[in-house]
Design a protein around this motif. Sequence first.
Motif, PDB file in Angstrom:
ATOM      1  N   TRP A   1       0.837  -1.202   0.000  1.00 42.15           N
ATOM      2  CA  TRP A   1       0.000   0.000   0.000  1.00 42.15           C
ATOM      3  C   TRP A   1       0.873   1.254   0.000  1.00 42.15           C
ATOM      4  O   TRP A   1       0.546   2.256  -0.660  1.00 42.15           O
ATOM      5  N   ALA A   2       1.987   1.211   0.742  1.00 41.21           N
ATOM      6  CA  ALA A   2       2.893   2.358   0.775  1.00 41.21           C
ATOM      7  C   ALA A   2       3.483   2.624  -0.608  1.00 41.21           C
ATOM      8  O   ALA A   2       3.547   3.777  -1.064  1.00 41.21           O
ATOM      9  N   LEU A   3       3.903   1.563  -1.290  1.00 48.19           N
ATOM     10  CA  LEU A   3       4.459   1.717  -2.634  1.00 48.19           C
ATOM     11  C   LEU A   3       3.412   2.231  -3.615  1.00 48.19           C
ATOM     12  O   LEU A   3       3.703   3.094  -4.460  1.00 48.19           O
ATOM     13  N   LEU A   4       2.188   1.702  -3.503  1.00 50.62           N
ATOM     14  CA  LEU A   4       1.114   2.186  -4.372  1.00 50.62           C
ATOM     15  C   LEU A   4       0.811   3.660  -4.097  1.00 50.62           C
ATOM     16  O   LEU A   4       0.567   4.441  -5.027  1.00 50.62           O
ATOM     17  N   GLY A   5       0.819   4.035  -2.819  1.00 48.95           N
ATOM     18  CA  GLY A   5       0.570   5.431  -2.464  1.00 48.95           C
ATOM     19  C   GLY A   5       1.642   6.366  -2.999  1.00 48.95           C
ATOM     20  O   GLY A   5       1.346   7.449  -3.524  1.00 48.95           O
ATOM     21  N   ILE A   6       2.901   5.935  -2.887  1.00 48.05           N
ATOM     22  CA  ILE A   6       4.004   6.753  -3.397  1.00 48.05           C
ATOM     23  C   ILE A   6       3.905   6.897  -4.909  1.00 48.05           C
ATOM     24  O   ILE A   6       4.094   7.984  -5.474  1.00 48.05           O
ATOM     25  N   GLY A   7       3.601   5.772  -5.586  1.00 49.20           N
ATOM     26  CA  GLY A   7       3.459   5.821  -7.037  1.00 49.20           C
ATOM     27  C   GLY A   7       2.313   6.712  -7.479  1.00 49.20           C
ATOM     28  O   GLY A   7       2.437   7.481  -8.438  1.00 49.20           O
ATOM     29  N   ALA A   8       1.190   6.628  -6.765  1.00 46.00           N
ATOM     30  CA  ALA A   8       0.035   7.465  -7.105  1.00 46.00           C
ATOM     31  C   ALA A   8       0.342   8.939  -6.876  1.00 46.00           C
ATOM     32  O   ALA A   8       0.027   9.800  -7.707  1.00 46.00           O
ATOM     33  N   ALA A   9       0.976   9.231  -5.725  1.00 48.05           N
ATOM     34  CA  ALA A   9       1.315  10.630  -5.420  1.00 48.05           C
ATOM     35  C   ALA A   9       2.309  11.181  -6.430  1.00 48.05           C
ATOM     36  O   ALA A   9       2.194  12.339  -6.872  1.00 48.05           O
ATOM     37  N   GLY A  10       3.291  10.369  -6.808  1.00 44.50           N
ATOM     38  CA  GLY A  10       4.279  10.825  -7.785  1.00 44.50           C
ATOM     39  C   GLY A  10       3.665  11.072  -9.150  1.00 44.50           C
ATOM     40  O   GLY A  10       3.983  12.068  -9.819  1.00 44.50           O
ATOM     41  N   THR A  11       2.772  10.174  -9.574  1.00 39.31           N
ATOM     42  CA  THR A  11       2.127  10.337 -10.877  1.00 39.31           C
ATOM     43  C   THR A  11       1.279  11.604 -10.924  1.00 39.31           C
ATOM     44  O   THR A  11       1.356  12.397 -11.872  1.00 39.31           O
ATOM     45  N   ILE A  12       0.466  11.813  -9.900  1.00 43.15           N
ATOM     46  CA  ILE A  12      -0.392  13.000  -9.871  1.00 43.15           C
ATOM     47  C   ILE A  12       0.441  14.269  -9.701  1.00 43.15           C
ATOM     48  O   ILE A  12       0.195  15.294 -10.364  1.00 43.15           O
ATOM     49  N   GLY A  13       1.458  14.204  -8.831  1.00 40.08           N
ATOM     50  CA  GLY A  13       2.296  15.383  -8.600  1.00 40.08           C
ATOM     51  C   GLY A  13       3.049  15.819  -9.840  1.00 40.08           C
ATOM     52  O   GLY A  13       3.133  17.019 -10.153  1.00 40.08           O
ATOM     53  N   LEU A  14       3.630  14.869 -10.573  1.00 40.37           N
ATOM     54  CA  LEU A  14       4.370  15.212 -11.786  1.00 40.37           C
ATOM     55  C   LEU A  14       3.437  15.679 -12.897  1.00 40.37           C
ATOM     56  O   LEU A  14       3.810  16.544 -13.704  1.00 40.37           O
ATOM     57  N   THR A  15       2.222  15.127 -12.926  1.00 43.51           N
ATOM     58  CA  THR A  15       1.247  15.600 -13.915  1.00 43.51           C
ATOM     59  C   THR A  15       0.925  17.069 -13.680  1.00 43.51           C
ATOM     60  O   THR A  15       0.708  17.835 -14.627  1.00 43.51           O
ATOM     61  N   ALA A  16       0.930  17.480 -12.406  1.00 44.67           N
ATOM     62  CA  ALA A  16       0.655  18.883 -12.075  1.00 44.67           C
ATOM     63  C   ALA A  16       1.740  19.814 -12.590  1.00 44.67           C
ATOM     64  O   ALA A  16       1.501  21.016 -12.783  1.00 44.67           O
TER      65      ALA A  16
ATOM     66  N   MET B   1      -6.090  21.651 -15.189  1.00 46.09           N
ATOM     67  CA  MET B   1      -6.855  21.048 -14.106  1.00 46.09           C
ATOM     68  C   MET B   1      -7.616  19.819 -14.582  1.00 46.09           C
ATOM     69  O   MET B   1      -7.742  18.826 -13.845  1.00 46.09           O
ATOM     70  N   ALA B   2      -8.129  19.855 -15.810  1.00 51.70           N
ATOM     71  CA  ALA B   2      -8.846  18.704 -16.358  1.00 51.70           C
ATOM     72  C   ALA B   2      -7.905  17.502 -16.500  1.00 51.70           C
ATOM     73  O   ALA B   2      -8.273  16.362 -16.165  1.00 51.70           O
ATOM     74  N   LEU B   3      -6.685  17.749 -16.986  1.00 52.89           N
ATOM     75  CA  LEU B   3      -5.691  16.676 -17.115  1.00 52.89           C
ATOM     76  C   LEU B   3      -5.332  16.097 -15.752  1.00 52.89           C
ATOM     77  O   LEU B   3      -5.237  14.878 -15.572  1.00 52.89           O
ATOM     78  N   LEU B   4      -5.168  16.978 -14.792  1.00 52.80           N
ATOM     79  CA  LEU B   4      -4.782  16.562 -13.444  1.00 52.80           C
ATOM     80  C   LEU B   4      -5.884  15.734 -12.776  1.00 52.80           C
ATOM     81  O   LEU B   4      -5.628  14.672 -12.194  1.00 52.80           O
ATOM     82  N   LEU B   5      -7.126  16.208 -12.879  1.00 54.10           N
ATOM     83  CA  LEU B   5      -8.238  15.484 -12.263  1.00 54.10           C
ATOM     84  C   LEU B   5      -8.498  14.150 -12.965  1.00 54.10           C
ATOM     85  O   LEU B   5      -8.853  13.160 -12.318  1.00 54.10           O
ATOM     86  N   SER B   6      -8.333  14.123 -14.281  1.00 55.02           N
ATOM     87  CA  SER B   6      -8.516  12.862 -15.012  1.00 55.02           C
ATOM     88  C   SER B   6      -7.506  11.826 -14.546  1.00 55.02           C
ATOM     89  O   SER B   6      -7.847  10.653 -14.327  1.00 55.02           O
ATOM     90  N   THR B   7      -6.261  12.256 -14.375  1.00 53.76           N
ATOM     91  CA  THR B   7      -5.232  11.344 -13.876  1.00 53.76           C
ATOM     92  C   THR B   7      -5.564  10.859 -12.480  1.00 53.76           C
ATOM     93  O   THR B   7      -5.438   9.671 -12.162  1.00 53.76           O
ATOM     94  N   ALA B   8      -6.028  11.785 -11.639  1.00 53.81           N
ATOM     95  CA  ALA B   8      -6.365  11.426 -10.263  1.00 53.81           C
ATOM     96  C   ALA B   8      -7.511  10.424 -10.213  1.00 53.81           C
ATOM     97  O   ALA B   8      -7.494   9.478  -9.416  1.00 53.81           O
ATOM     98  N   VAL B   9      -8.524  10.606 -11.045  1.00 58.10           N
ATOM     99  CA  VAL B   9      -9.672   9.703 -11.050  1.00 58.10           C
ATOM    100  C   VAL B   9      -9.257   8.304 -11.521  1.00 58.10           C
ATOM    101  O   VAL B   9      -9.662   7.291 -10.941  1.00 58.10           O
ATOM    102  N   ILE B  10      -8.430   8.251 -12.560  1.00 61.99           N
ATOM    103  CA  ILE B  10      -7.976   6.947 -13.064  1.00 61.99           C
ATOM    104  C   ILE B  10      -7.164   6.207 -12.003  1.00 61.99           C
ATOM    105  O   ILE B  10      -7.392   5.027 -11.727  1.00 61.99           O
ATOM    106  N   VAL B  11      -6.218   6.913 -11.393  1.00 63.53           N
ATOM    107  CA  VAL B  11      -5.400   6.300 -10.345  1.00 63.53           C
ATOM    108  C   VAL B  11      -6.265   5.924  -9.148  1.00 63.53           C
ATOM    109  O   VAL B  11      -6.112   4.845  -8.560  1.00 63.53           O
ATOM    110  N   GLY B  12      -7.205   6.803  -8.781  1.00 65.06           N
ATOM    111  CA  GLY B  12      -8.081   6.532  -7.642  1.00 65.06           C
ATOM    112  C   GLY B  12      -8.952   5.308  -7.855  1.00 65.06           C
ATOM    113  O   GLY B  12      -9.130   4.486  -6.944  1.00 65.06           O
ATOM    114  N   PHE B  13      -9.499   5.164  -9.064  1.00 64.09           N
ATOM    115  CA  PHE B  13     -10.315   3.993  -9.356  1.00 64.09           C
ATOM    116  C   PHE B  13      -9.479   2.711  -9.317  1.00 64.09           C
ATOM    117  O   PHE B  13      -9.957   1.657  -8.878  1.00 64.09           O
TER     118      PHE B  13
END
Length: 255
Positions: free
Chosen positions: A183-198, A209-221
Amino acid sequence: MSVLVLDFVPLVGCVLYALLVGLLTRRLVSHEWRERQNTMTGAVTATICTLLVLLLSFVIVTIWQSLSGAQATVAKEVDSLGTAYYAAQQVDDQQARLRIEHQILDYADRVINVEWPLMASHRSDATATGYVHDMRDEAYALTPSTAQQQLVQDHLVTHLETLSEFRRDRITAVSSQVPGVLWALLGIGAAGTIGLTALLGTPSGRMHMALLLSTAVIVGFALTFVNDLSFPFDGLAKVTPTSFKVFLSRVDPPR
């Protein structure tokens, strides 16, 4: 708390994190700087996304195998229960036969109506465990008068021991979940992906913002899917007591 409620935690967390990072990035990092770094940022983001996808694939395959194993364990437990019931029907001692038959049926009913809801919160039912112990005690206490009855007792004891073994395997599966380190590795990967997209430079703030939220929704799902599968006896893909219900619906009544 139900897993169906907890499922939304990764998705909501990713979206809130994306909103926060997006607002901070637009306030603290100039658009011109982000556009100049697009090539490098895009390459690093693609690398992290690839690693995150590989990790997600590994985790999903692992927990899917665990889910399939739990389903197979339940099927084997019910199979042992059915063969034990059939063996009990061959016992000559009517009183002992009726006690064992009723204990088997009571056990199946208890698992369906009491223990299964408990398993959704990682618990088991001590009374159901007691039924298994009582059945074994009754089987061991039989006093066969013929060689045939001795064989019946041996078969009954064997099937009840097998039932107990598969029950232990099912109870063990109740507490299975994704390890914290994954879970820690998945969290780091998700945070890094969303952060770099920003940090990517886009022609407009709305597109950014649309690109950022789309990435967040995909990773979140994706994380929600992992969370849902990580609990074999709760969630959308949970193991159900259908096998026990089928057994009760088709078994002959005690006689």
